[in-house]
Design an enzyme around this catalytic site. Sequence first.
Site, PDB file in Angstrom:
ATOM      1  N   ALA A   2       0.892  -1.393  -0.103  1.00 13.25           N
ATOM      2  CA  ALA A   2       0.060   0.020   0.106  1.00 13.25           C
ATOM      3  C   ALA A   2       0.941   1.215  -0.156  1.00 13.25           C
ATOM      4  O   ALA A   2       0.442   2.024  -0.450  1.00 13.25           O
ATOM      5  CB  ALA A   2      -0.812  -0.032   1.280  1.00 13.25           C
ATOM      6  N   CYS A   3       2.081   1.118   0.903  1.00 15.40           N
ATOM      7  CA  CYS A   3       2.756   2.060   0.636  1.00 15.40           C
ATOM      8  C   CYS A   3       4.090   2.072   1.003  1.00 15.40           C
ATOM      9  O   CYS A   3       4.677   1.114   1.951  1.00 15.40           O
ATOM     10  CB  CYS A   3       2.598   3.178   1.924  1.00 15.40           C
ATOM     11  SG  CYS A   3       3.429   4.446   2.317  1.00 15.40           S
ATOM     12  N   PRO A   4       5.073   2.225   0.119  1.00 20.68           N
ATOM     13  CA  PRO A   4       5.237   3.299  -0.798  1.00 20.68           C
ATOM     14  C   PRO A   4       4.207   2.831  -2.375  1.00 20.68           C
ATOM     15  O   PRO A   4       3.987   3.550  -2.941  1.00 20.68           O
ATOM     16  CB  PRO A   4       6.463   3.613  -1.372  1.00 20.68           C
ATOM     17  CG  PRO A   4       7.390   2.557  -0.625  1.00 20.68           C
ATOM     18  CD  PRO A   4       6.648   2.057   0.268  1.00 20.68           C
TER      19      PRO A   4
END
Lengths: 78, 415
Positions: free
Chosen positions: A14-16
Site C-alpha cells: 500500500a505504501c510506498p
Amino acid sequence: MDAGVKIIDSRGAACPGPITDLARAYRNSKVGDIFEMWATDKGVKADTQAWATKTGNEILESREDPDKIVIRIKINKR
Amino acid sequence: MKKVLIIGGGGGGLILANHLDTNEFDVTIVDKSDLHFYQPWFLYIAFKGSQRKISRPIGELVRPGVNFVKDEITEINLDERKAYGSRKVVYNYDYIAIATGTSPDPDSIPGLRQIYDEYGDYHSSVYNSQKLWSHVKNFKGGTIAIGQSSPTCKCPPSLLEGAFLLEERLRGMGMSVGTSDPVSPSNVNDPAKTGTKGKSRIVFFTPFPRAYSAEPMNRVVEPMVKERGIEVMPFFDVDTIDGQNKTINSLEGESLKYDLPIIVPPCKGPKIKFIPETVQDEDRFIKADKNHMKIPGYDDAFAIGDCNTLPTSKTGVTAHLEAMTVSELIQGKYSEFNGRINCPFDTAYGKATFVIADYNNPVVPYPPTATKHFMKMSMARIYWMTLMGTADPIFEQFFKFTTPEKLNKKYASVE
C-alpha cells in the site's frame, strides 16, 4: 505462463506501493522484456498507465482477477 | 537452552531480544557497532541543526540476561545453522533473526558518490546529516534538488518531510521559495520572511507518480506542497549525476539542474554472504514471508525490519511489529504480522500526520494536526522505552484505536 515474463508481485503493498517494484524492475530490464505485475492496490492501473506513458513503454493487458489486478507491460524503451 | 542469535542491534533486533524469555532462551545480539541511533532524528539534525544526543550503547538497551557482542557478521550458513564473524569466530544457533537494516549504496549510481561525500544526506548517519546542515544553513540562493535516488528507500514520508522542513528553514532565513506567494502560517504578515535574503527553488524529484507515493496521503499533502512553492518532478528515477554541470539525469530521460543537491542514496540489503545465496534478492534484501517473516525453506530463520523483502514500508514501526510477531513465534505461540504501518510525517510549521495502512487496507488520508506533531516529538522521548518493551501498553492501545479500517471509515468517506 510464457517463458521470459518477469513476475512482479506487489500484492498487499500500500505504501510506498507497487510502482516501487515496477521502477526497480525497470532499472534492471532490457528492451523486449515483459513484466507481469500483480497488485491489490486499486490505484495501480492508473499509476502504471501514467508510468508507461512517461517512460514510453506499453501496457499489453490490464485485467482484474478475483484475487488480484494483473497488468502486463512490454518494455520498448530503456 | 535454545540459542537465539540476532544479527543487528537496531529497533527490530532489540525489540525481539527484549521480548524473549531469557530463562528459556539463550539470546545474543551481534552488531558491528556498539551504538544504537534514533534514526528519525537525522531529519532535525540536517534541517534544523539539532544537537540532541540520539545514540545509546546497545549494551545498555538490552534486558538483563540478553548478551551483546560487538562483531561484524560476514557469512551466514542457514543449512548448518552457523554465522561467521570477524577473526573466524563462529556463532551457532537454534533460531536466527537477521535484523541488520539497510546499507546506503552511493556507488551504484554514477556520480552519486562525490555528491554524497561532499553534501551528505538526511538518512544515513549523524555525520552525514551534520554535513548537510552545514550546506543548508549557509545556502545563499538558487535551486535545491531534493529527493530519493531510487524507489527503494527507508521511511517513505521522510523524503517529503525533508522538502517541507527545508522550505520552512529557507523562509525562516528570509528567502523566497518558488514563485508562489508564501502563505504558510508563519509567513503571513511577516516581512522578514518574504524573500529579502535571496531567491530559492526547491525541486522535489521522486520515482513515484506524485509528491507522496500513496495516493490517499498525496491528496492530503499535495495542496501543501503547492502552497509552499515546492516544485515536484514525478517519475524521476536517478540514472546518472553530472557533478561538473550540476545536473541529475533520470532513467525516464529528464534532466534537473541544481545548485545544492540533496540526494538520498539507494538502500541495499546487508553485505553478508548467505548460504544458500538464493535467500537474497538482486539488491541483497532477504526474502521472507509477509506474515511470519520466515526465510523461505527455513523454520528457524527470520528476517525482520528494513533488511527484508516484505511488501510494506521500511520503517521503525514495521520492524517493531515484525519483531513482536517473531518473538511470539519463537516462543511457540501463533502470531501474524498484518502489514501495519504507522509512519509519522512532519509537515513542518508545527504539524504532522501519520501514514497508516496495512496489507488489507489502503493508506488513510489522515490530516496533519499539531497534536500529531506533539506525538511525533514525544516518540523521540519514549523511543528508548519501546526498545525495552516497557511502552508496550501504550502502543497496544494506540494501534487498537487507530486501525486503518476504522480511520478510513472516518477520513476516506468524507472526501
